[in-house]
Design a protein around this motif. Structure first.
Motif, PDB file in Angstrom:
ATOM      1  N   VAL A   5       0.841  -1.195   0.000  1.00 50.04           N
ATOM      2  CA  VAL A   5       0.000   0.000   0.000  1.00 50.04           C
ATOM      3  C   VAL A   5       0.882   1.252   0.000  1.00 50.04           C
ATOM      4  N   TYR A   6       0.563   2.177  -0.889  1.00 48.63           N
ATOM      5  CA  TYR A   6       1.289   3.448  -0.975  1.00 48.63           C
ATOM      6  C   TYR A   6       0.904   4.335   0.209  1.00 48.63           C
ATOM      7  N   GLN A   7       1.910   4.860   0.910  1.00 46.99           N
ATOM      8  CA  GLN A   7       1.680   5.729   2.062  1.00 46.99           C
ATOM      9  C   GLN A   7       2.000   7.190   1.793  1.00 46.99           C
ATOM     10  N   GLY A   8       2.814   7.446   0.782  1.00 42.79           N
ATOM     11  CA  GLY A   8       3.271   8.792   0.478  1.00 42.79           C
ATOM     12  C   GLY A   8       4.631   8.694  -0.179  1.00 42.79           C
ATOM     13  N   SER A  13       4.043   0.254   2.473  1.00 39.55           N
ATOM     14  CA  SER A  13       4.019  -0.702   3.573  1.00 39.55           C
ATOM     15  C   SER A  13       3.159  -1.888   3.183  1.00 39.55           C
ATOM     16  N   VAL A  14       3.374  -3.005   3.854  1.00 40.93           N
ATOM     17  CA  VAL A  14       2.553  -4.191   3.634  1.00 40.93           C
ATOM     18  C   VAL A  14       1.490  -4.218   4.721  1.00 40.93           C
ATOM     19  N   GLU A  15       0.230  -4.131   4.306  1.00 43.11           N
ATOM     20  CA  GLU A  15      -0.875  -4.013   5.243  1.00 43.11           C
ATOM     21  C   GLU A  15      -1.954  -5.040   4.945  1.00 43.11           C
ATOM     22  N   TYR A  45       5.751   6.070  -6.425  1.00 45.87           N
ATOM     23  CA  TYR A  45       6.521   5.924  -5.185  1.00 45.87           C
ATOM     24  C   TYR A  45       7.279   7.203  -4.848  1.00 45.87           C
ATOM     25  N   GLU A  46       7.813   7.866  -5.867  1.00 44.88           N
ATOM     26  CA  GLU A  46       8.599   9.078  -5.644  1.00 44.88           C
ATOM     27  C   GLU A  46       7.748  10.327  -5.461  1.00 44.88           C
ATOM     28  N   GLY A  47       6.432  10.202  -5.563  1.00 43.26           N
ATOM     29  CA  GLY A  47       5.561  11.366  -5.443  1.00 43.26           C
ATOM     30  C   GLY A  47       5.509  12.199  -6.703  1.00 43.26           C
ATOM     31  N   ILE A  55      -3.406   3.575  -2.260  1.00 42.11           N
ATOM     32  CA  ILE A  55      -3.425   2.767  -3.480  1.00 42.11           C
ATOM     33  C   ILE A  55      -2.673   1.461  -3.242  1.00 42.11           C
ATOM     34  N   VAL A  56      -3.289   0.341  -3.642  1.00 45.16           N
ATOM     35  CA  VAL A  56      -2.596  -0.940  -3.660  1.00 45.16           C
ATOM     36  C   VAL A  56      -1.856  -1.044  -4.985  1.00 45.16           C
ATOM     37  N   PHE A  57      -0.537  -1.116  -4.921  1.00 46.30           N
ATOM     38  CA  PHE A  57       0.285  -1.134  -6.127  1.00 46.30           C
ATOM     39  C   PHE A  57       0.231  -2.502  -6.826  1.00 46.30           C
TER      40      PHE A  57
END
Length: 386
Positions: A5-8, A13-15, A45-47, A55-57
């Motif tokens: 999951v994208y955090q920023g 992270s894996v959630e 990933y780099e913003g 978002i789930v990548f």
């Protein structure tokens, strides 16, 4: 189930997330066996996109069917399949004409859909334990049972067809010479595809020695390190003139070789979004053709200047016109190639698995995103195994 999951910016992270389910009679659900980290994921990933946290990548996915919708007619539980990164319907005008990367039904207001990617529709990504596949009869490509060729088959979701697509956008013909800019996964596959198609000479440009070594070994390519001098001059000197065709496998985050690398060769301050396109215009002969599968965007929050932030580039169009060159662009229509490339793998005519550097568990995704984003030596293509 677990998912990436994208955090920023620079954080995933894996959630635990909700498991997918059948939402339409044409859906299937699969257990993911292999999913890949793509260079395109790094833009989010780099913003460098409008991606929001949550978002789930994962748009490069393969697995085994575990559940089918009532209308699915060609798939059943237990089938092993690989999915184009494109989500497409199969019956709009673009799909019927083979342009499945530009489907007009799956993502209203936008031509094209994809799993786990910003602005590409509501489709969750497959860097997870399970995935819902819409329009499954159309989108799934069946594979032989078992686990043979797992690494190679996983590359049919994106980079092998996309590399091949780059050569087709350039209209490469047997016996012609070609320059590929970028030795990331797509560039390596473009060079390999050119070799498979009978190119007389393949040149590949990058700065990461391990990537250039792979191209030399597996694609019989002449390698050009742009940190060691002007790549255009290096290619023309080596070839004895301009080449017939060219491929841009870099895109809008291209590094300008004329800038000082300093202590960090990947400093965003070195970016020049138009530099590779202009180098290709210089190095490809008059009336030659350029293939551009490298990603360009209509807006870039992290652009080096205001013009680039609006997706506007300083391209040497006058020189392009003067040389009578043609340009082919756009994301790959994976379904145009994937079954043929699958059969080349099965027959032993092709084996793209040499590009894979890592196969790791899903929990290692955050570390591998960081390593891939840093362009670390020896990190070329990362496969995740949930």
């Amino acid at each position: 189930m677990r998912a990436v999951v994208y955090q920023g910016p620079h954080e995933v992270s894996v959630e635990e997330v909700e498991e997918p389910k059948i939402e339409h009679p044409n859906d299937v659900v699969i257990d993911i066996t292999t999913t890949c980290i793509c260079g395109s994921d790094l833009h989010m990933y780099e913003g460098r996109t409008a991606a929001e946290p949550g978002i789930v990548f994962g748009h490069e996915n393969m697995g085994v069917v575990t559940e089918t919708g009532d209308a699915v007619s060609t798939l059943e539980e237990g089938d092993r399949i690989v999915l184009p990164f494109n989500v497409s319907c199969g019956f709009c005008q673009n799909c019927e004409e083979g342009y499945t990367g530009f489907c007009t039904n799956v993502n209203p207001g936008f031509a094209g859909g994809a799993y786990g990617y910003v602005a590409m529709g509501p489709y969750k990504g497959g860097q997870a334990e399970k995935l819902r596949v819409p329009y499954a009869d159309h989108n799934a490509l069946k594979l032989p049972e078992g686990d043979e060729h797992e690494d190679s088959f996983s590359l049919l979701a994106d980079i092998f067809p996309t590399g091949w697509h780059g050569t087709r956008l350039a209209d490469l013909q047997p016996g012609e010479s070609i320059a590929v800019f970028g030795a990331g996964p797509v560039g390596l596959m473009a060079a390999y595809s050119a070799h498979l198609q009978g190119a007389s000479e393949v040149y590949i440009v990058d700065r990461v020695p391990s990537r250039l070594e792979l191209a030399e070994e597996h694609a019989n390519a002449t390698t050009i390190n742009f940190e060691e001098g002007d790549p255009v001059e290096q290619i023309i000197d080596a070839h004895g003139g301009e080449v017939d065709k060219g491929v841009d496998a870099v895109g809008y985050q291209a590094i300008d070789p004329e800038t000082d690398p300093g202590d960090d060769a990947y400093d965003p301050a070195r970016e020049n979004p138009a530099v590779v396109l202009n180098q290709l215009i210089q190095v490809v002969r008059p009336t030659g053709q350029l293939g551009v599968p490298g990603l360009y965007v209509p807006s870039d929050p992290g652009a080096p200047d205001d013009m680039a932030a609006q997706g506007r580039l300083g391209i040497d169009f006058g020189k392009l016109f003067e040389k009578g060159q043609k340009v082919g662009t756009g994301q790959c229509n994976v379904k145009s190639y994937n079954r043929y490339l699958r059969d080349m793998i099965i027959s032993g005519k092709a084996d793209p698995s040499w590009v894979v550097s890592h196969r790791v568990g899903l929990d290692e995704a955050p570390e591998m995103y960081e390593a891939f984003d840093n362009r670390e030596e020896g990190v070329t293509k990362v496969l995740l195994e949930p």
